[in-house]
Motif scaffolding. Structure first.
Motif, short mmCIF file in Angstrom:
data_model
loop_
_atom_site.label_atom_id
_atom_site.label_comp_id
_atom_site.label_asym_id
_atom_site.label_seq_id
_atom_site.Cartn_x
_atom_site.Cartn_y
_atom_site.Cartn_z
N VAL A 156 -34.46 4.49 -19.20
CA VAL A 156 -34.12 3.47 -18.29
C VAL A 156 -35.15 2.32 -18.14
O VAL A 156 -35.02 1.06 -17.69
CB VAL A 156 -33.69 3.77 -16.99
CG1 VAL A 156 -32.14 4.59 -16.97
CG2 VAL A 156 -34.65 4.77 -16.30
N LYS A 157 -36.32 2.76 -18.41
CA LYS A 157 -37.55 1.87 -18.41
C LYS A 157 -37.43 0.79 -19.44
O LYS A 157 -38.04 -0.36 -19.16
CB LYS A 157 -38.72 2.77 -18.59
CG LYS A 157 -39.27 3.82 -17.75
CD LYS A 157 -40.48 4.46 -17.81
CE LYS A 157 -40.95 5.43 -16.77
NZ LYS A 157 -42.25 6.13 -16.88
N SER A 158 -36.74 1.01 -20.48
CA SER A 158 -36.49 -0.02 -21.67
C SER A 158 -35.59 -0.99 -21.06
O SER A 158 -35.54 -2.01 -21.90
CB SER A 158 -36.23 0.62 -22.97
OG SER A 158 -34.86 1.23 -22.91
N PHE A 159 -34.82 -0.69 -19.98
CA PHE A 159 -33.66 -1.79 -19.63
C PHE A 159 -34.56 -2.93 -18.65
O PHE A 159 -34.64 -2.64 -17.86
CB PHE A 159 -32.59 -1.29 -18.73
CG PHE A 159 -31.54 -1.81 -18.50
CD1 PHE A 159 -30.74 -2.05 -19.73
CD2 PHE A 159 -31.13 -2.30 -17.34
CE1 PHE A 159 -29.67 -2.71 -19.53
CE2 PHE A 159 -29.95 -2.88 -17.27
CZ PHE A 159 -29.16 -3.54 -18.22
N ARG A 160 -34.67 -3.83 -19.43
CA ARG A 160 -35.59 -4.92 -18.84
C ARG A 160 -34.98 -6.27 -18.99
O ARG A 160 -33.92 -6.59 -19.85
CB ARG A 160 -37.18 -4.99 -19.62
CG ARG A 160 -37.76 -3.81 -19.69
CD ARG A 160 -39.14 -3.97 -20.33
NE ARG A 160 -40.06 -4.72 -19.71
CZ ARG A 160 -40.73 -4.32 -18.84
NH1 ARG A 160 -40.71 -2.85 -18.33
NH2 ARG A 160 -41.54 -4.90 -18.18
N GLY A 172 -45.08 -0.66 -21.54
CA GLY A 172 -46.53 0.09 -21.55
C GLY A 172 -47.56 -0.66 -21.12
O GLY A 172 -48.51 -1.23 -22.19
N ASP A 173 -47.86 -1.03 -19.91
CA ASP A 173 -48.82 -1.68 -19.34
C ASP A 173 -49.75 -0.60 -18.73
O ASP A 173 -50.72 -1.06 -17.75
CB ASP A 173 -48.41 -2.61 -18.75
CG ASP A 173 -47.36 -2.52 -17.68
OD1 ASP A 173 -47.12 -1.20 -17.57
OD2 ASP A 173 -46.87 -3.43 -16.76
N GLY A 174 -49.60 0.56 -18.83
CA GLY A 174 -50.45 1.44 -18.17
C GLY A 174 -51.86 1.78 -19.02
O GLY A 174 -52.21 1.10 -19.76
N PRO A 175 -52.59 2.77 -18.23
CA PRO A 175 -53.86 3.06 -19.01
C PRO A 175 -53.79 3.52 -20.43
O PRO A 175 -54.69 3.12 -21.16
CB PRO A 175 -54.40 4.31 -17.94
CG PRO A 175 -53.44 4.00 -16.63
CD PRO A 175 -52.18 3.72 -17.05
N SER A 176 -52.70 4.14 -20.56
CA SER A 176 -52.70 4.77 -21.79
C SER A 176 -51.72 3.87 -22.87
O SER A 176 -51.60 4.19 -23.95
CB SER A 176 -51.97 6.24 -21.94
OG SER A 176 -50.34 5.86 -21.32
N GLY A 177 -51.29 2.77 -22.31
CA GLY A 177 -50.49 1.86 -23.14
C GLY A 177 -49.14 2.30 -23.58
O GLY A 177 -48.42 1.56 -24.21
N ASN A 179 -45.50 4.37 -21.67
CA ASN A 179 -44.77 5.17 -20.72
C ASN A 179 -45.44 5.05 -19.21
O ASN A 179 -45.56 5.73 -18.47
CB ASN A 179 -44.85 6.95 -21.09
CG ASN A 179 -44.10 7.67 -20.28
OD1 ASN A 179 -42.96 7.04 -19.63
ND2 ASN A 179 -44.35 8.95 -19.94
N ALA A 180 -45.45 3.77 -19.19
CA ALA A 180 -46.20 3.16 -17.77
C ALA A 180 -44.99 3.51 -16.45
O ALA A 180 -43.71 3.62 -16.69
CB ALA A 180 -46.25 1.77 -17.74
N GLU A 181 -45.54 3.67 -15.48
CA GLU A 181 -44.54 3.58 -14.30
C GLU A 181 -43.77 2.37 -13.76
O GLU A 181 -44.27 1.63 -14.35
CB GLU A 181 -45.21 4.29 -13.15
CG GLU A 181 -45.74 5.36 -13.06
CD GLU A 181 -46.60 6.02 -11.88
OE1 GLU A 181 -46.39 5.22 -10.83
OE2 GLU A 181 -47.17 7.04 -11.76
N ARG A 182 -42.49 2.62 -13.54
CA ARG A 182 -41.58 1.41 -13.27
C ARG A 182 -41.01 1.77 -11.90
O ARG A 182 -40.30 2.67 -11.70
CB ARG A 182 -40.64 1.44 -14.43
CG ARG A 182 -39.69 0.04 -14.30
CD ARG A 182 -40.55 -0.94 -14.93
NE ARG A 182 -39.73 -2.43 -14.80
CZ ARG A 182 -38.82 -2.75 -15.43
NH1 ARG A 182 -38.22 -2.01 -16.35
NH2 ARG A 182 -38.03 -4.07 -15.20
#
Length: 364
Positions: A156-160, A172-177, A179-182
């Motif tokens: 569901v994170k890909s539903f943008r 993917g804008d988190g520290p690891s690039g 699976n960022a939180e949404r």
């Protein structure tokens, strides 16, 4: 006398895979039906391959391997290749010798794509249904239809929002690039303004009020009522009208059809759908939906004993969905895109028929 724990590795083996499989094993009867259906598809296979170049994986062996994946709930093609390497039963069913090398999983997947382009799954299902012995088990007059949700291989994170879309843009804008939180709190999301960047064909849909909305596809089955065998399938976007639209599409594909009956649940009880069925010379045995509305099915239909019988038998279609999702691993698809998911679902429906046919043919 206690035997010794010794290992003796023979240099040669004179026992074939055929000898290892018991004579009464259920796969023997299934393979006989599969081989006859594949013989019918030989001309279709010829049209998919060039006459020059290196030999590819034989399409017959490819389809038998994919059927094993559904029969034994193998969760991935990589694991399927691993099983075929040491499982003699799998080697026998596919048609490989004991010392034959197993294909690389990437080669196997690439060859599967060729069968996808030729719509071989639908033709294989049709070849099974048209088998002379199977035809005697199928009803020509009474059918049922229903649909189910197949969870997409997408988060569901890909539903943008569509303006942010792009392949692989999953937030993917988190520290690891990746699976960022949404946080979706306060955000209005709909299929009109949003789309999945992982599987654009998936739609956000909920089964009922109060349940969680998930990215999914909608699979549909047309079942004959005599023995509950699948005669056609369809995969569509998950929408509120998809079940009725798919039912009409599958009915239009029926060849040489005369007047038949069609059983369905309350979701099909609309004036437009019932009218469309009557125009196609189909008697609508649709469950009445009288909840705060007027049903499109009246006493002209419900007074006949056949209506109640259709309503009783149509529930067997849930057995198809139950087997496909638990044994056929279709609860959450392993593929992306409507074409691939639909191809996989059709082949799984063919596998469901094959599992049931030996017992039905023995009782006939």
């Amino acid at each position: 006398m206690r035997g010794g724990d010794e290992r003796s590795e023979g240099l040669f083996s004179y026992v074939s895979c055929e000898a290892r499989v018991p004579p009464n094993h259920p796969l023997r009867a299934i393979r006989a039906i599969v081989d006859e259906a594949l013989d019918v598809l030989s001309a279709d296979f010829d049209g998919l391959y060039s006459r020059i170049g290196r030999p590819s994986i034989p399409p017959e062996k490819l389809l038998r391997a994919l059927l094993l994946q559904a029969f034994y709930s193998v969760r991935s093609e990589r694991q399927l290749m691993e099983q075929m390497d040491y499982n003699l039963l799998f080697r026998w069913f596919v048609g490989l010798a004991m010392d034959a090398p197993i294909w690389d999983v990437t080669v196997f997947t690439k060859n599967r794509e060729r069968l996808l382009a030729g719509d071989i799954a639908a033709r294989f299902l049709s070849a099974i249904i048209r088998h002379p012995r199977v035809q005697a088990l199928i009803s020509d007059d009474h059918f049922s239809v229903d649909g189910t949700l197949i969870e997409a291989w997408a988060s569901v994170k890909s539903f943008r929002p569509k303006e942010e879309g792009g392949p692989g843009n999953d937030g993917g804008d988190g520290p690891s690039g990746r699976n960022a939180e949404r946080d979706f709190r306060g955000e209005k999301r709909s299929n009109a303004t949003h789309a999945s960047t992982t599987d654009p064909d998936a739609r956000l849909f909920k089964k009922a009020r109060g349940q969680a909305a998930k990215l999914c596809h909608m699979a549909h089955v047309l079942m004959e009522n005599r023995n509950g065998l699948v005669v056609d399938t369809e995969l569509t976007h998950a929408t509120g009208t998809a079940e009725r639209e798919a039912a009409l599409t599958m009915l239009e594909r029926m060849e040489g059809r005369h007047r038949i009956t069609l059983g369905a649940d309350k979701n099909y009880d609309t004036a437009a759908f019932v009218a469309a069925l009557r125009e196609m010379d189909v008697t609508p045995h649709v469950a009445q939906n009288n909840t705060n509305r007027r049903s499109a099915i009246d006493r002209r239909t419900t007074r006949h004993p056949g209506y109640g019988l259709s309503q009783k038998i149509r529930k067997r279609i849930e057995e198809v969905f139950g087997w496909a999702k638990t044994c056929g691993t279709m609860r959450k698809t392993r593929h992306r895109g409507r074409q691939r998911v639909g191809w996989s679902f059709t082949l799984t429906a063919a596998a469901y028929n094959l599992v049931r046919l030996p017992k039905l043919l023995a009782a006939a």
